[in-house]
Design an enzyme around this catalytic site. Structure first.
Site, mmCIF file in Angstrom:
data_model
loop_
_atom_site.group_PDB
_atom_site.id
_atom_site.type_symbol
_atom_site.label_atom_id
_atom_site.label_comp_id
_atom_site.label_asym_id
_atom_site.label_seq_id
_atom_site.Cartn_x
_atom_site.Cartn_y
_atom_site.Cartn_z
ATOM 1 N N SER A 73 0.798 -1.233 0.000
ATOM 2 C CA SER A 73 0.000 0.000 0.000
ATOM 3 C C SER A 73 0.826 1.277 0.000
ATOM 4 O O SER A 73 0.269 2.356 -0.239
ATOM 5 C CB SER A 73 -0.924 0.025 1.212
ATOM 6 O OG SER A 73 -2.060 -0.738 0.952
ATOM 7 N N LYS A 76 0.506 3.461 -2.966
ATOM 8 C CA LYS A 76 -0.656 4.331 -3.202
ATOM 9 C C LYS A 76 -0.287 5.807 -3.161
ATOM 10 O O LYS A 76 -0.871 6.631 -3.870
ATOM 11 C CB LYS A 76 -1.722 4.052 -2.132
ATOM 12 C CG LYS A 76 -2.316 2.643 -2.198
ATOM 13 C CD LYS A 76 -3.130 2.343 -0.947
ATOM 14 C CE LYS A 76 -3.760 0.955 -1.009
ATOM 15 N NZ LYS A 76 -4.417 0.596 0.268
ATOM 16 N N TYR A 199 -3.174 -2.379 -10.401
ATOM 17 C CA TYR A 199 -3.090 -2.132 -8.957
ATOM 18 C C TYR A 199 -2.300 -3.237 -8.257
ATOM 19 O O TYR A 199 -1.428 -2.970 -7.416
ATOM 20 C CB TYR A 199 -4.507 -2.006 -8.373
ATOM 21 C CG TYR A 199 -4.536 -2.003 -6.863
ATOM 22 C CD1 TYR A 199 -4.099 -0.890 -6.142
ATOM 23 C CD2 TYR A 199 -4.972 -3.125 -6.146
ATOM 24 C CE1 TYR A 199 -4.098 -0.899 -4.757
ATOM 25 C CE2 TYR A 199 -4.976 -3.139 -4.760
ATOM 26 C CZ TYR A 199 -4.533 -2.021 -4.073
ATOM 27 O OH TYR A 199 -4.519 -2.039 -2.700
ATOM 28 N N TYR A 251 -4.656 4.291 8.005
ATOM 29 C CA TYR A 251 -5.977 3.651 8.075
ATOM 30 C C TYR A 251 -6.699 3.981 9.372
ATOM 31 O O TYR A 251 -6.751 5.139 9.773
ATOM 32 C CB TYR A 251 -5.850 2.132 7.912
ATOM 33 C CG TYR A 251 -5.045 1.730 6.717
ATOM 34 C CD1 TYR A 251 -5.444 2.117 5.446
ATOM 35 C CD2 TYR A 251 -3.893 0.992 6.854
ATOM 36 C CE1 TYR A 251 -4.710 1.750 4.343
ATOM 37 C CE2 TYR A 251 -3.155 0.619 5.749
ATOM 38 C CZ TYR A 251 -3.571 1.001 4.505
ATOM 39 O OH TYR A 251 -2.836 0.647 3.424
ATOM 40 N N VAL A 269 1.021 -3.775 3.930
ATOM 41 C CA VAL A 269 0.857 -5.054 4.618
ATOM 42 C C VAL A 269 2.082 -5.969 4.572
ATOM 43 O O VAL A 269 2.102 -6.975 5.267
ATOM 44 C CB VAL A 269 -0.348 -5.875 4.118
ATOM 45 C CG1 VAL A 269 -1.650 -5.314 4.606
ATOM 46 C CG2 VAL A 269 -0.330 -6.058 2.639
HETATM 47 N N1 GLN Z 1 -2.133 -5.235 -2.115
HETATM 48 C C1 GLN Z 1 -2.719 -5.076 -0.819
HETATM 49 C C2 GLN Z 1 -4.232 -5.123 -0.880
HETATM 50 O O1 GLN Z 1 -4.801 -4.531 -1.729
HETATM 51 C C3 GLN Z 1 -2.262 -3.787 -0.207
HETATM 52 C C4 GLN Z 1 -2.869 -3.558 1.149
HETATM 53 C C5 GLN Z 1 -1.951 -2.878 2.121
HETATM 54 O O2 GLN Z 1 -0.723 -2.864 1.964
HETATM 55 N N2 GLN Z 1 -2.504 -2.373 3.188
HETATM 56 O O3 GLN Z 1 -4.876 -5.744 -0.085
#
Ligand code: GLN
Length: 342
Positions: A73, A76, A199, A251, A269
């Site tokens: 993530s 992003k 993505y 988050y 994650v």
């Molecule tokens: N690729 C992961 C997902 O979409 C990224 C989520 C994350 O890093 N929080 O679930």
């Protein structure tokens, strides 16, 4: 906590403080490695790295700083910057909001008939919408343009980890459901499988902790890469990116983070966590075990300790923002040059 005692007017040399944080937290065994993407479950929970990159390209670091892992993530942040540059602020705001949700990163519950756009670009819904904005006449061209953007931030070639990409693509039912909901509500157009692929590819980009700190340092440096000197993001959009990082980057822990640490940040994650100290440095931590909010357990601890020690909370006016910078100035560090990045 022992480490934080004796706060004086001048911080300790940053390198030795990073080493003491590494020693203090390496034995912290809380949290779980993410397993909902099967390939991520293979991560070594003991891996741990902390990197600091200054605006003039000095690097202070400890631990497994050259270990590659997928960015997840944290990507992003950079995809949002790219969308802003390609479409402008107003067009992007029509597609993705800037409101924190307080919900988990993969939540679909705020996508309904009454919402016109995903809440923000740091949750999955908003990130899928953001990535779908990447321009290009084919999936390959869009991927290449996205990779070229990441290369500018990292300062060297970067690659997608194909195993993690395929693993997430095969199991990403929740993200697929989110994309279908957005298609239904008119928030996404076109081929959603293609949007999801891009993505998932962006999330599977391989980086090191040092790379992440360098990327954060480019944001801290108003969009100019600290080593190559290349402009990676227009300064006017750095403001937008840092704003959503500050309010949404962690988050459902974003409020706690803003309160306790007080600088723009983003987690992923796979255990990466970046933070930007504007006009001073980029910092990254890598440690795979996550807490219940999906943030790296050791990562959060390290940043809390650093923020408390050096007073870089943006609203900690009593600390005057100088400790961290002074400590960097007084310390000797390896100075990176472009050849070391290649
Ligand atoms: N690729 C992961 C997902 O979409 C990224 C989520 C994350 O890093 N929080 O679930």
């Amino acid at each position: 906590m022992q480490l934080l005692k004796g706060m004086g007017n001048v911080g300790p040399p940053i390198q030795s403080f990073l080493e003491s944080l590494y020693e203090a937290y390496r034995s912290l065994n809380a949290g779980q490695v993410a397993s909902y993407i099967p390939e991520l479950a293979k991560a070594d929970a003991s891996q741990f790295a902390i990197s600091v990159v200054t605006l003039d390209g000095r690097v202070f670091q400890v631990g497994d700083c050259q270990q590659e892992f997928t960015i997840q993530s944290i990507s992003k942040v950079f995809a949002y910057g790219m969308a802003l540059e390609e479409w402008g602020r107003d067009r992007v705001l029509e597609k993705v909001g800037v409101e924190p949700t307080g919900d988990p990163f993969n939540s679909h519950i705020r996508l309904d008939e009454t919402s016109h756009r995903p809440d923000n670009p740091m949750v999955n819904a908003g990130a899928i919408a953001t990535t779908s904005l990447v321009k290009g006449s084919s999936p390959t061209e869009r991927l290449n343009r996205l990779l070229a953007m990441f290369r500018r931030y990292v300062g060297r070639d970067v690659y997608v980890d194909i195993s993690t990409f395929l693993s997430e693509r095969a199991t990403g039912h929740r993200n697929r459901a989110i994309a279908h909901l957005m298609l239904n509500f008119g928030m996404l157009n076109g081929d959603i499988e293609e949007a999801l692929d891009l993505y998932f590819q962006q999330c599977a980009l391989l980086v090191t902790c040092q790379d992440l700190a360098t990327m954060a340092a480019a944001l801290a440096n108003r969009g100019q890469h600290p080593i190559t000197g290349e402009r990676v993001l227009r300064a006017e959009y750095v403001r937008d990116v840092l704003s959503v990082m500050y309010t949404c980057g962690m988050y459902n822990f974003a409020g706690e983070w803003a309160f306790r640490v007080g600088i723009p940040a983003k987690s992923g994650v796979s255990g990466g966590l970046i933070a930007v100290i504007p006009n001073q440095a980029g910092i990254a931590v890598f440690s795979p075990p996550l807490d219940e909010n999906g943030n790296s357990v050791r990562g959060v601890k390290v940043f809390e300790a650093l923020s408390q020690k050096y007073g870089f909370h943006m609203f900690d006016l009593s600390m005057g923002h100088c400790h961290f910078h002074d400590s960097l100035l007084s310390d000797s560090a390896e100075k990176l040059d472009q050849e070391q990045l290649l």
